[in-house]
Write a protein that holds these residues in place. Structure first.
Motif, PDB file in Angstrom:
ATOM      1  N   VAL A 197       0.836  -1.202   0.000  1.00 43.59           N
ATOM      2  CA  VAL A 197       0.000   0.000   0.000  1.00 43.59           C
ATOM      3  C   VAL A 197       0.871   1.252   0.000  1.00 43.59           C
ATOM      4  CG1 VAL A 197      -1.698   1.332   1.314  1.00 43.59           C
ATOM      5  CG2 VAL A 197      -1.911  -1.156   1.176  1.00 43.59           C
ATOM      6  N   VAL A 198       0.510   2.196  -0.877  1.00 46.92           N
ATOM      7  CA  VAL A 198       1.105   3.533  -0.887  1.00 46.92           C
ATOM      8  C   VAL A 198       0.037   4.508  -0.410  1.00 46.92           C
ATOM      9  CG1 VAL A 198       2.067   5.372  -2.326  1.00 46.92           C
ATOM     10  CG2 VAL A 198       2.714   2.989  -2.762  1.00 46.92           C
ATOM     11  N   MET A 199       0.376   5.361   0.560  1.00 45.56           N
ATOM     12  CA  MET A 199      -0.596   6.295   1.133  1.00 45.56           C
ATOM     13  C   MET A 199       0.104   7.562   1.592  1.00 45.56           C
ATOM     14  SD  MET A 199      -1.303   4.759   4.969  1.00 45.56           S
ATOM     15  CE  MET A 199      -1.861   6.349   5.610  1.00 45.56           C
ATOM     16  N   PRO A 200      -0.637   8.668   1.767  1.00 51.04           N
ATOM     17  CA  PRO A 200      -0.009   9.908   2.238  1.00 51.04           C
ATOM     18  C   PRO A 200       0.402   9.827   3.701  1.00 51.04           C
ATOM     19  CG  PRO A 200      -2.373  10.214   1.982  1.00 51.04           C
ATOM     20  CD  PRO A 200      -2.059   8.852   1.438  1.00 51.04           C
ATOM     21  N   SER A 201       1.363  10.647   4.058  1.00 50.31           N
ATOM     22  CA  SER A 201       1.838  10.695   5.441  1.00 50.31           C
ATOM     23  C   SER A 201       0.867  11.539   6.271  1.00 50.31           C
ATOM     24  CB  SER A 201       3.246  11.294   5.486  1.00 50.31           C
ATOM     25  OG  SER A 201       3.758  11.255   6.792  1.00 50.31           O
ATOM     26  N   ALA A 202      -0.351  11.039   6.389  1.00 53.07           N
ATOM     27  CA  ALA A 202      -1.438  11.776   7.046  1.00 53.07           C
ATOM     28  C   ALA A 202      -2.326  10.781   7.787  1.00 53.07           C
ATOM     29  CB  ALA A 202      -2.254  12.551   6.007  1.00 53.07           C
ATOM     30  N   ASN A 203      -3.398  11.289   8.377  1.00 56.96           N
ATOM     31  CA  ASN A 203      -4.380  10.523   9.171  1.00 56.96           C
ATOM     32  C   ASN A 203      -3.705   9.502  10.095  1.00 56.96           C
ATOM     33  OD1 ASN A 203      -4.569   8.060   7.136  1.00 56.96           O
ATOM     34  ND2 ASN A 203      -5.228   9.812   5.899  1.00 56.96           N
TER      35      ASN A 203
END
Length: 493
Positions: free
Chosen positions: A311-317
């Motif tokens: 999984v690639v995801m933003p450095s958020a939440n």
């Protein structure tokens, strides 16, 4: 315990899948669940109604006793987000049946409302309540009301811990992560017939993205599509399989040849989603670090991690709970170039991909297990019932109380809490609550006076400008007729 969920939309809403899983697990714990929705009762047909019964808002408000078989009202009400449509229902319902209630937060409501209104925070504070109310629909939270509404709840439940910043200190707050069906969304072998169906070549890498397109997600999905173009340009044959309501309307603006690498599959039945996700060499949640992304938890993310794919995801939440390069790969800017770079790194390292797939699945089993999250929700309901004070609830919601502006209802609640004997509240805290109550009342009177003055003058100016506009229009019409009379052009020019 009888639990009434109040959902902001019908059962096609994104939140409905999580609600259904909560209801299933709460039922297994011995509770009864019902859901009330504003419209589209037919949407209930996609779920097994053995988990919960479904009613329209109007049905419940006409007769609250129809919801449960024993004819008695709910023991606790679960308000799913502070959007105006939910706030209005809760206000009317509690006026009839004062009940312990929980407010559920899953987004940065203030940011979303500002975005919907098309104005930034500084300019929003220059608008009157009435002006904002005219411009925003009740499917959004009212930016001047929802904080007070949260403050009236017996308990707040947040979808991730960062959202606790929206909860005032006198309201107990619990974090309950979204749950996922770990058997339904589980690692599985790739179906070669499915690859053949979508014309995927042997050497092509696959990115899968399930999700609708709207004003918030469109720029993110476009960045992902542009990333696929860059991946192909860098020598890694790759296709994007996208499923969701509404077709992508920007493919013609992408670089030449990009559209051939994007398969827009439309909205697929939910039962087909796990097999589609299993085709992915990487699953991408596009986005960047901003107030919107940081205070939410995309419903796809738990499903991505549960599928055991990189999984690639933003450095958020919830990125702070994950280890970059172990559980997931994080992005900072969310640009097409950055997404392409992260995906290529995974494509080029099968050992890393395998390790991340297993680690992501373990994370999902720990954090998104439906049974454990339902237990946390049950705990929140019990605390709400313990915190509930029938006398205070009756004074806030009963009689004419429900007609009060929401900030004055909050002031009344704080005043009553401050005046309670044997409440268990520290004396100094009571003093603060009393002071805050008086501050709210004073602010309400002052702001109401200013808004009345502004609206009065706005109306006066509106009439003046309308008259000036009409006079100008008539004057321009006369000039146009004279000009047409002096030329050889026809009247259609």
């Amino acid at each position: 315990m009888k639990i009434l969920f109040v959902l902001y939309g019908d059962l096609y809403s994104n939140s409905a899948n999580h609600l259904a899983l909560y209801a299933r697990e709460l039922q297994s714990l011995g509770h009864q669940c019902a859901v009330t929705i504003p419209d589209n009762l037919e949407s209930k047909n996609q779920y097994d109604n053995a988990w919960f019964s479904v009613f329209l808002f109007d049905e419940v408000l006409d007769n609250p006793s129809v919801v449960f078989a024993d004819g008695k009202p709910a023991d606790v009400v679960h308000a799913w987000t502070p959007r105006e449509v939910v706030r209005e229902f809760i206000t009317l319902y509690l006026a009839m049946v004062p009940t312990p209630w929980v407010i559920y937060l899953e987004d940065n409501e203030y940011w979303i409302s500002c975005h919907e209104l098309g104005i930034d925070e500084r300019n929003l504070l220059q608008q009157t309540d009435l002006h904002v109310s005219r411009k925003i629909t009740n499917s959004f939270s009212h930016p001047f009301r929802y904080h007070s509404f949260i403050g009236l709840a017996d308990v707040a439940v947040v979808i991730q811990e960062k959202l606790a910043i929206e909860v005032p200190p006198w309201v107990h707050c619990e974090t309950v992560m979204p749950c996922v069906d770990l058997e339904f969304f589980a690692p599985r072998k790739v179906d070669p017939l499915l690859r053949e169906k979508y014309g995927i070549k042997q050497n092509e890498k696959i990115i899968v993205y399930p999700g609708g397109i709207n004003g918030f997600t469109k720029p993110l999905i476009k960045s992902l599509c542009e990333a696929v173009h860059l991946i192909n340009n860098k020598g890694f044959p790759c296709k994007l399989l996208r499923t969701g309501p509404f077709k992508l309307d920007f493919t013609k603006t992408l670089p030449k040849g990009s559209a051939d690498k994007i398969l827009d599959l439309g909205l697929l039945p939910r039962e087909e989603l796990p097999n589609l996700l299993s085709l992915a060499d990487v699953l991408v949640q596009p986005g960047k670090v901003d107030p919107f992304e940081d205070l939410r938890l995309p419903c796809k993310l738990p499903e991505f991690l549960a599928m055991g794919r990189p999984v690639v995801m933003p450095s958020a939440n919830i990125a702070n709970l994950l280890i970059d390069g172990v559980d997931v790969v994080l992005t900072e800017t969310g640009s097409a170039e950055e997404i392409a770079e992260r995906c290529i790194a995974i494509f080029s390292n099968p050992e890393l991909a395998e390790m991340m797939a297993k680690s992501g699945r373990r994370f999902a089993e720990i954090h998104f297990d439906a049974k454990s999250q339902a237990l946390k929700l049950e705990k929140a309901y019990k605390i709400a019932c313990h915190n509930f004070n029938p006398m205070i609830a009756k004074k806030i919601w009963g009689g004419k109380g429900f007609e009060l502006p929401v900030d004055l209802s909050l002031a009344l609640r704080l005043k009553l809490l401050a005046g309670m004997k044997d409440s268990g509240i520290n004396y100094n805290i009571k003093e603060l609550l009393g002071d805050y109550s008086r501050y709210i009342e004073h602010s309400h009177r002052r702001i109401s006076g200013l808004e009345a003055y502004v609206e009065k003058n706005r109306s006066f100016l509106y009439v003046i400008f309308n008259k000036l506009g009409y006079v100008t229009y008539r004057y321009l019409r006369k000039i146009k007729k004279k000009l047409i009379g002096r030329t050889s052009f026809g009247v259609n020019n």
